[in-house]
Design an enzyme around this catalytic site. Structure first.
Site, PDB file in Angstrom:
ATOM      1  N   SER A   1       0.815  -1.217   0.000  1.00  0.00           N
ATOM      2  CA  SER A   1       0.000   0.000   0.000  1.00  0.00           C
ATOM      3  C   SER A   1       0.849   1.268   0.000  1.00  0.00           C
ATOM      4  O   SER A   1       1.656   1.471  -0.893  1.00  0.00           O
ATOM      5  CB  SER A   1      -0.968  -0.046   1.181  1.00  0.00           C
ATOM      6  OG  SER A   1      -1.900   0.987   1.073  1.00  0.00           O
ATOM      7  N   HIS A   2       0.696   2.084   1.042  1.00  0.00           N
ATOM      8  CA  HIS A   2       1.363   3.383   1.108  1.00  0.00           C
ATOM      9  C   HIS A   2       2.748   3.288   1.737  1.00  0.00           C
ATOM     10  O   HIS A   2       3.421   4.299   1.889  1.00  0.00           O
ATOM     11  CB  HIS A   2       0.489   4.330   1.926  1.00  0.00           C
ATOM     12  CG  HIS A   2       0.079   3.688   3.221  1.00  0.00           C
ATOM     13  ND1 HIS A   2      -0.852   2.673   3.265  1.00  0.00           N
ATOM     14  CD2 HIS A   2       0.523   3.857   4.474  1.00  0.00           C
ATOM     15  CE1 HIS A   2      -0.978   2.259   4.518  1.00  0.00           C
ATOM     16  NE2 HIS A   2      -0.155   2.957   5.276  1.00  0.00           N
TER      17      HIS A   2
ATOM     18  N   LYS B   1     -11.463   0.239  -1.436  1.00  0.00           N
ATOM     19  CA  LYS B   1     -11.490   1.684  -1.546  1.00  0.00           C
ATOM     20  C   LYS B   1     -10.851   2.042  -2.875  1.00  0.00           C
ATOM     21  O   LYS B   1     -10.090   1.247  -3.444  1.00  0.00           O
ATOM     22  CB  LYS B   1     -10.779   2.331  -0.376  1.00  0.00           C
ATOM     23  CG  LYS B   1      -9.384   1.821  -0.108  1.00  0.00           C
ATOM     24  CD  LYS B   1      -8.976   2.170   1.318  1.00  0.00           C
ATOM     25  CE  LYS B   1      -7.639   1.531   1.636  1.00  0.00           C
ATOM     26  NZ  LYS B   1      -7.489   1.182   3.031  1.00  0.00           N
TER      27      LYS B   1
ATOM     28  N   ASP C   1      -5.568   2.806  -3.872  1.00  0.00           N
ATOM     29  CA  ASP C   1      -6.872   2.754  -3.209  1.00  0.00           C
ATOM     30  C   ASP C   1      -7.139   3.956  -2.302  1.00  0.00           C
ATOM     31  O   ASP C   1      -8.273   4.208  -1.938  1.00  0.00           O
ATOM     32  CB  ASP C   1      -7.085   1.414  -2.467  1.00  0.00           C
ATOM     33  CG  ASP C   1      -6.008   1.122  -1.458  1.00  0.00           C
ATOM     34  OD1 ASP C   1      -5.078   1.932  -1.300  1.00  0.00           O
ATOM     35  OD2 ASP C   1      -6.090   0.050  -0.811  1.00  0.00           O
ATOM     36  N   ARG C   2      -6.091   4.696  -1.934  1.00  0.00           N
ATOM     37  CA  ARG C   2      -6.307   5.871  -1.075  1.00  0.00           C
ATOM     38  C   ARG C   2      -6.352   7.154  -1.891  1.00  0.00           C
ATOM     39  O   ARG C   2      -5.835   7.203  -3.010  1.00  0.00           O
ATOM     40  CB  ARG C   2      -5.173   5.999  -0.053  1.00  0.00           C
ATOM     41  CG  ARG C   2      -5.139   4.875   0.939  1.00  0.00           C
ATOM     42  CD  ARG C   2      -4.079   5.130   1.978  1.00  0.00           C
ATOM     43  NE  ARG C   2      -4.141   4.090   3.000  1.00  0.00           N
ATOM     44  CZ  ARG C   2      -3.655   4.203   4.218  1.00  0.00           C
ATOM     45  NH1 ARG C   2      -3.029   5.301   4.579  1.00  0.00           N
ATOM     46  NH2 ARG C   2      -3.768   3.214   5.086  1.00  0.00           N
TER      47      ARG C   2
ATOM     48  N   ASP D   1      -2.280   6.678  -3.470  1.00  0.00           N
ATOM     49  CA  ASP D   1      -1.175   5.976  -2.812  1.00  0.00           C
ATOM     50  C   ASP D   1      -0.551   4.890  -3.683  1.00  0.00           C
ATOM     51  O   ASP D   1      -0.862   4.762  -4.869  1.00  0.00           O
ATOM     52  CB  ASP D   1      -1.633   5.388  -1.475  1.00  0.00           C
ATOM     53  CG  ASP D   1      -2.498   4.149  -1.668  1.00  0.00           C
ATOM     54  OD1 ASP D   1      -3.217   4.086  -2.681  1.00  0.00           O
ATOM     55  OD2 ASP D   1      -2.448   3.246  -0.813  1.00  0.00           O
TER      56      ASP D   1
ATOM     57  N   ASP E   1      -0.827   1.639  -4.172  1.00  0.00           N
ATOM     58  CA  ASP E   1      -1.634   0.707  -4.954  1.00  0.00           C
ATOM     59  C   ASP E   1      -2.948   1.310  -5.431  1.00  0.00           C
ATOM     60  O   ASP E   1      -3.812   0.596  -5.954  1.00  0.00           O
ATOM     61  CB  ASP E   1      -1.904  -0.566  -4.141  1.00  0.00           C
ATOM     62  CG  ASP E   1      -2.657  -0.287  -2.860  1.00  0.00           C
ATOM     63  OD1 ASP E   1      -2.478   0.815  -2.299  1.00  0.00           O
ATOM     64  OD2 ASP E   1      -3.428  -1.152  -2.412  1.00  0.00           O
TER      65      ASP E   1
HETATM   66  C1  G1P Z   1      -4.347   1.480   8.324  1.00  0.00           C
HETATM   67  C2  G1P Z   1      -5.511   2.442   8.383  1.00  0.00           C
HETATM   68  C3  G1P Z   1      -6.795   1.725   8.044  1.00  0.00           C
HETATM   69  C4  G1P Z   1      -6.653   1.021   6.698  1.00  0.00           C
HETATM   70  C5  G1P Z   1      -5.421   0.135   6.688  1.00  0.00           C
HETATM   71  C6  G1P Z   1      -5.175  -0.472   5.317  1.00  0.00           C
HETATM   72  O1  G1P Z   1      -4.524   0.455   9.268  1.00  0.00           O
HETATM   73  O2  G1P Z   1      -5.598   3.063   9.634  1.00  0.00           O
HETATM   74  O3  G1P Z   1      -7.853   2.640   8.031  1.00  0.00           O
HETATM   75  O4  G1P Z   1      -7.784   0.249   6.433  1.00  0.00           O
HETATM   76  O5  G1P Z   1      -4.279   0.906   7.040  1.00  0.00           O
HETATM   77  O6  G1P Z   1      -4.974   0.492   4.344  1.00  0.00           O
HETATM   78  P1  G1P Z   1      -3.828   0.474  10.709  1.00  0.00           P
HETATM   79  O7  G1P Z   1      -2.344   0.610  10.482  1.00  0.00           O
HETATM   80  O8  G1P Z   1      -4.353   1.664  11.430  1.00  0.00           O
HETATM   81  O9  G1P Z   1      -4.230  -0.823  11.342  1.00  0.00           O
HETATM   82 ZN    ZN Z   2      -3.314   1.393  -0.480  1.00  0.00          ZN
END
Ligand code: G1P
Ligand code: ZN
Length: 543
Positions: free
Chosen positions: A113-114, A376, A281-282, A277, A279
């Site tokens: 992800s990010h 998302k 989705d954000r 981000d 991938d």
């Molecule tokens: C974090 C975000 C959450 C999101 C997840 C995956 O998780 O807070 O909203 O769904 O990344 O992208 P966390 O690290 O808080 O468990």
């Molecule tokens: Zn992501």
């Protein structure tokens, strides 16, 4: 078929209750590590024999090699077909869409992800199920069990697969279909939104910047914004996916997308700014001198979604993750639609979407989406904003001002304390948990506690129960503090403290968030004893 069965040992798998596995890239590259996890997924979902899977990733370092391993293992496990984005690239929402469109058995998404990418950074892999969404708790638990028991995996003995040429290839009896990762997604967006209206907005001189953060959405954003909607060339910046995301964090928030923030708050500010981000989705949304918190974005999209063709009949309901601000609750109440509070993580929205109970959903962590996929979707959120801007002919700032005037403003901020020693973080949460029964009615700083509990969720669709989902403290003045530990960090523990304050006084709608949240922050620090328990004075990241 030339195939190997390799003897192996259990791995340190995914934590139960989390979707997918994120680790340092070096861990994924250890001999047999990725292979063990992939075989655990295949076993955990009841095998892939005769089935079709979608495979794609965000292009980070190790993406290509990992895809080759996955394809060779899918073939050796008897899969009928793998549908792969050209070059191994596909955004998470595009994978979700393709699983649904092609009625595949599921998909494998390669991304952390990010989180940053590269040999020293992070890699990840997750399985999405036949509805296109993150695997359910039951499935992730089965996968986890397999990681603890695995003794063999299957892989074809040799041969790479050409993933750069469109069309159908054969890999030792399995079909590998290489598709344009962008085309089907663009067609879906075109069905949801009024592209002509948005194109007219751009033709009328509306200016925007989309920061793809060197991640996967570059090709999607170029195809849609510049080629299809006529936004000026150069609207999409950092648009070529790179293995280490240009050395940055592909996390669309004011800290990591600072360049975009500087433009939007500078003398040459454009009408609209957005980022996505790793991938895809954000999303981050920013108007001229006007950052939109993800919680406010969800509230605004809920209030105005009917301006886009896909949502013109209204929304069935909305859902937000528990730590997301309650701004959307007020909008939903006025609209007379259901509003669900779910634990953090997209997978909890899946059942509500599948059951038709909600149309939109979102998280404070910059995730917003709808029933068009089961993830998302960053670019979707950007296009819905654009559709609303085009229809309303108002600026981002005006739309927000209208929202706050009608529903009140929910000041909001998240404070992250990263890489805290795990024992200290657990001890802090335990301390807070122990106090919960006696908190109601007590004073903290200048505030009085109205109610405090540990959030648990009963899924109204499948009846499942998820406990221990974060500590909520509500105060009598409409403020709220939430404490939880991150489930996605890869080093130590990350404490997330979420602060919000609802304000309906028309004279107090233009404060700085820090000012509006000062009392609640003080109360939260006092209640949790965070500094004494963890040694941390200040958060590492404030969003
Ligand atoms: C974090 C975000 C959450 C999101 C997840 C995956 O998780 O807070 O909203 O769904 O990344 O992208 P966390 O690290 O808080 O468990
Ligand atoms: Zn992501």
């Amino acid at each position: 078929m030339p195939m190997q069965t390799v003897r192996t040992d259990p791995i340190e798998g995914q934590k139960p209750g989390t979707s997918g596995l994120r680790k340092k890239t070096a861990v994924f590259k250890r001999p047999h590590f990725l292979e063990n996890y992939v075989q655990s997924i295949f076993d955990g979902i009841g095998g892939v024999g005769g089935r079709t899977l979608v495979v794609g990733g965000d292009g980070r370092y190790f993406n290509d090699d990992a895809i080759q391993i996955i394809l060779r293992m899918a073939a050796a496990n008897g899969a009928a077909r793998c549908i792969v984005g050209r070059g191994g690239i596909m955004s998470t929402p595009a994978v979700s869409h393709l699983i649904r469109l092609r009625q595949a058995h599921g998909g494998l998404i390669l991304s952390a992800s990010h989180n940053p990418g590269g040999p020293e950074a992070d890699f990840g892999l997750k399985y999405n199920g036949p509805n296109g969404g993150p695997a359910t708790e039951a499935v992730t638990d089965k996968i986890y069990q397999r990681t603890q028991q695995i003794t063999i995996y299957r892989i074809t003995a040799s041969g790479g697969v050409d993933i750069d040429t469109l069309g159908l290839h054969d890999h030792q009896g399995m079909e590998v279909e290489i598709v344009d990762p962008v085309a089907d997604y663009v067609a879906l967006m075109e069905r949801l939104f009024d592209f002509d209206k948005i194109a007219a907005l751009f033709a009328g001189g509306f200016t925007m910047r989309f920061d793809a953060m060197h991640a996967v959405t570059g090709p999607y954003a170029r195809a849609i914004l510049e080629e299809r909607l006529g936004a000026a060339e150069g609207t999409v910046v950092n648009g070529v996916p790179s293995a280490d995301f240009g050395g940055g964090h592909p996390d669309p928030n004011p800290i990591w997308a600072k360049g975009l923030m500087d433009v939007m708050y500078g003398a040459e500010a454009l009408d609209f700014g957005a980022a996505s981000d790793g991938d895809g989705d954000r999303n981050m949304i920013v108007g001229k001198g006007c950052y939109v918190t993800p919680s406010d974005s969800l509230a605004l999209l809920t209030a105005k979604a009917h301006l886009a063709p896909a949502y013109k009949g209204g929304l069935a309901g909305v859902a937000r993750s528990m730590p997301t601000s309650r701004a959307v609750d007020h909008v939903a109440e006025k609209l007379g639609i259901g509003c669900f509070e779910t634990p953090t993580g997209w997978k909890f929205f899946g059942n509500l979407l599948d059951a038709g109970k909600v149309t939109l959903c979102g998280e404070e962590s910059a995730g917003t989406g709808s029933d068009h996929v089961r993830e998302k979707d960053g670019l979707w959120a950007v296009l819905l904003w654009l559709n609303i801007l085009a229809e309303s002919q108002k600026s981002v700032a005006d739309l927000l001002a209208d929202l706050w005037a009608e529903h009140g403003r929910c000041y909001y901020s998240r404070h992250d304390y990263e890489d805290v020693e795990a024992e200290k973080a657990y001890a802090m949460m335990d301390g807070l948990r122990a106090k919960l029964p006696s908190l109601a009615g007590s004073e903290a700083g200048k505030l009085s506690v109205e109610m405090a509990d540990e959030f648990a969720y009963h899924d109204p669709v499948d009846g499942s129960h998820s406990a221990g989902q974060g500590i909520r403290v509500a105060f009598t003045n409409g403020a709220r503090a939430v404490f939880r530990l991150s489930g996605t960090g890869t080093e130590g523990a990350t404490i997330r403290l979420y602060l919000e304050q609802m304000e309906t006084d028309p004279d107090k709608l233009a404060m700085q968030p820090e000012e509006a949240l000062a009392d609640i922050r003080e109360a939260a620090m006092q209640l949790s004893d965070l500094t004494a328990m963890t040694g941390r004075e200040a958060p590492d990241v404030i969003t």
